[in-house]
Design an enzyme around this catalytic site. Structure first.
Site, PDB file in Angstrom:
ATOM      1  N   VAL A 193       0.832  -1.206   0.000  1.00 39.59           N
ATOM      2  CA  VAL A 193       0.000   0.000   0.000  1.00 39.59           C
ATOM      3  C   VAL A 193       0.862   1.251   0.000  1.00 39.59           C
ATOM      4  O   VAL A 193       0.636   2.198  -0.769  1.00 39.59           O
ATOM      5  CB  VAL A 193      -0.955   0.001   1.212  1.00 39.59           C
ATOM      6  CG1 VAL A 193      -1.694   1.332   1.319  1.00 39.59           C
ATOM      7  CG2 VAL A 193      -1.960  -1.138   1.092  1.00 39.59           C
TER       8      VAL A 193
ATOM      9  N   LYS B 229     -13.750  -0.161   4.852  1.00 35.36           N
ATOM     10  CA  LYS B 229     -12.870  -1.144   4.200  1.00 35.36           C
ATOM     11  C   LYS B 229     -13.208  -2.564   4.634  1.00 35.36           C
ATOM     12  O   LYS B 229     -13.294  -3.483   3.805  1.00 35.36           O
ATOM     13  CB  LYS B 229     -11.408  -0.828   4.526  1.00 35.36           C
ATOM     14  CG  LYS B 229     -10.400  -1.848   4.009  1.00 35.36           C
ATOM     15  CD  LYS B 229     -10.376  -1.906   2.489  1.00 35.36           C
ATOM     16  CE  LYS B 229      -9.406  -2.968   1.969  1.00 35.36           C
ATOM     17  NZ  LYS B 229      -8.008  -2.671   2.262  1.00 35.36           N
TER      18      LYS B 229
ATOM     19  N   PHE C 136     -17.422 -10.667  -9.014  1.00 35.29           N
ATOM     20  CA  PHE C 136     -17.124 -11.484  -7.842  1.00 35.29           C
ATOM     21  C   PHE C 136     -18.033 -12.712  -7.715  1.00 35.29           C
ATOM     22  O   PHE C 136     -17.888 -13.488  -6.781  1.00 35.29           O
ATOM     23  CB  PHE C 136     -17.150 -10.658  -6.552  1.00 35.29           C
ATOM     24  CG  PHE C 136     -15.879  -9.890  -6.334  1.00 35.29           C
ATOM     25  CD1 PHE C 136     -14.912 -10.346  -5.459  1.00 35.29           C
ATOM     26  CD2 PHE C 136     -15.633  -8.713  -7.032  1.00 35.29           C
ATOM     27  CE1 PHE C 136     -13.730  -9.652  -5.277  1.00 35.29           C
ATOM     28  CE2 PHE C 136     -14.455  -8.012  -6.853  1.00 35.29           C
ATOM     29  CZ  PHE C 136     -13.500  -8.477  -5.972  1.00 35.29           C
TER      30      PHE C 136
ATOM     31  N   GLY D  23      -7.693 -15.577  -1.427  1.00 34.63           N
ATOM     32  CA  GLY D  23      -6.529 -15.660  -0.552  1.00 34.63           C
ATOM     33  C   GLY D  23      -5.922 -14.282  -0.440  1.00 34.63           C
ATOM     34  O   GLY D  23      -6.623 -13.278  -0.475  1.00 34.63           O
TER      35      GLY D  23
ATOM     36  N   CYS E 285      -5.522  -9.655   2.343  1.00 32.34           N
ATOM     37  CA  CYS E 285      -6.622  -8.756   2.735  1.00 32.34           C
ATOM     38  C   CYS E 285      -7.897  -9.490   3.132  1.00 32.34           C
ATOM     39  O   CYS E 285      -8.275  -9.484   4.305  1.00 32.34           O
ATOM     40  CB  CYS E 285      -6.912  -7.774   1.597  1.00 32.34           C
ATOM     41  SG  CYS E 285      -5.611  -6.558   1.351  1.00 32.34           S
TER      42      CYS E 285
END
Length: 450
Positions: free
Chosen positions: A11, A208, A253, A261, A264
């Site tokens: 990040v 998040k 999705f 995996g 996150c």
């Protein structure tokens, strides 16, 4: 503007590079001196499309440089982005917050020595309540410093575009000055029409975790449907297409396969459950435990079906594995479903050879007992079964007829549902996939063996 980015992991390095590319003057900080030395030479420590080129360009322009000194960071800028990791704790499902705590403890004394307002902006994924706690901690040491939270929504393999052209910007702030400062930093995105959602600290923290939990739910839902399709002779791909046409559901999705995996989704849903249990609301998110279990079960299902395809035992069998990264477009092997399956099959007596276009070095470091090659035909040489476990686009371009000439038995398990089943079958392959009918029987398998 002058900014610092503390932490040059995935990040942090992407954020620092993109902020510099936007025209800000950025100082990246990391305690790892060898990493800083490598970054200063324009060498990224991981693969991300477009990152190396942008890193080198911003270094050459003078908009980006690196240091190990927090004292230098405090003198350099008034705005500091915190991008250190929050991995799962080794003793529980909760997030390990040692690194974010350490940044505040180490940076705050340097900020206290300065005059004037400064802003510390967290981008790390943290449990709700962390920002307020860190804000109190920061304020006691450096009263002129303020905390804000600005979660990242990066997809590995698309991180550069997700930073420069985000779908939304979310900031949690406690003052109008912090809000205005962040709007100024992200002004190019706002001019391009990116929605800017300014809210309180707890909501920003939760966004998040909630987003990742919802995405994980969609993935595990369609994988649960794939199990039903196996039992009932239905086709999960047609099912996903049909329900995904409903705008209330959406197709993204709803991709059946080996499951998620990486660093996150697995740890984020576990951290959300752990935090909910801490405040007495574990029952409200208990379904996320099932989501996690369904995801883990996909790996067991792949092992069971592969065992069936080699005749009931892995002992002495040769298994080719296509893919080691947890997803295409990345060299990240953290919690990789592909490597978990490969290692488990190796542990059951098979001779396993793995190919991946980017993640070979990282995979070899974590799984030295497996064999690796940079050549697909070599990986498949004399194989009793080929397992397609990471959906790299180049695997879709493989010539099934040519590959059939090098394997011992033309049998493939497409655990990612991205190969053309008709093309492989017409080339003489036995082709299997979760939740899809196939000639001669159902595509499932007993998932009882780990």
């Amino acid at each position: 503007m002058r900014l610092t980015v503390i932490g040059t992991g995935y990040v942090g390095l992407v954020h620092a590079t993109c902020m510099a590319d936007m025209g800000h003057t950025v100082l990246g900080i990391d305690l790892d001196a060898l990493r800083i030395e490598s970054l200063a030479r324009g060498r990224a420590p991981f693969y991300e499309p477009g990152l190396c080129e942008t890193l080198q360009r911003t270094l050459e322009s003078g908009h980006l440089r690196f240091t190990t000194s927090l004292a230098e960071a405090a003198r350099f800028a008034r705005i500091h982005f915190v991008c250190v990791g929050t991995p799962q704790r080794p003793d529980s499902n909760a997030a390990d917050l040692r690194f974010v705590d350490a940044v505040i403890d180490d940076l705050a004394p340097y900020l206290r020595e300065l005059r004037g307002w400064c802003l510390v902006v967290g981008k790390s994924t943290v449990p709700v309540g962390t920002a307020a706690r860190l804000g109190d901690r920061l304020g006691r040491i450096a009263p002129q410093a303020e905390i804000a939270w600005n979660p990242e929504f990066l997809r590995e393999g698309f991180a550069m575009q997700d930073t420069l052209r985000p779908e939304r910007l979310v900031v949690g702030v406690v003052s109008s000055r912090a809000d205005e400062t962040l709007r100024e930093i992200y002004a190019p995105m706002l001019r391009a029409g990116t929605p800017f959602i300014s809210t309180d600290l707890p909501t920003a923290e939760l966004v998040k975790l909630a987003a990742n939990s919802f995405l994980a739910t969609k993935i595990s839902f369609i994988n649960a449907m794939a199990e039903l399709c196996d039992a009932m002779g239905a086709d999960v791909m047609t099912l996903a297409e049909a329900i995904g046409r409903d705008p209330r559901i959406g197709r993204p999705f709803l991709q059946p396969g080996l499951g998620f995996g990486g660093s996150c989704l697995p740890k984020d849903i576990r951290a959300l459950v752990a935090r909910a249990e801490e405040v007495g609301l574990g029952e409200s998110v208990a379904f996320l435990r099932q989501i996690d279990e369904i995801n883990t079960r996909q790996r067991r299902r792949a092992i069971a079906l592969a065992r069936e395809l080699v005749g009931g035992s892995f002992s002495g069998r040769k298994v080719a594995v296509l893919g080691a990264a947890f997803k295409p477009g990345s060299d990240d092997v953290r919690d990789s479903p592909a490597l978990a399956v490969a290692a488990a099959i190796h542990g059951k007596g098979a001779w396993v050879r793995v190919h991946d276009p980017e993640a070979t070095d990282n995979a070899r470091a974590d799984f030295p007992g497996l064999q690796f090659t940079l050549d697909v035909p070599k990986a498949c040489e004399d194989a009793d079964v080929v397992l397609h476990l990471t959906a790299w686009p180049e695997y879709g371009e493989i010539d099934p007829t040519g590959l059939a000439a090098v394997v011992r038995r033309p049998v493939i398990l497409d655990a990612r549902h991205t190969l053309d089943a008709a093309r492989w079958r017409s080339s003489g392959w036995t082709f299997r996939a979760f939740g899809r009918p196939c000639p001669g029987g159902l595509a499932g398998g007993d998932s009882s063996e780990g």
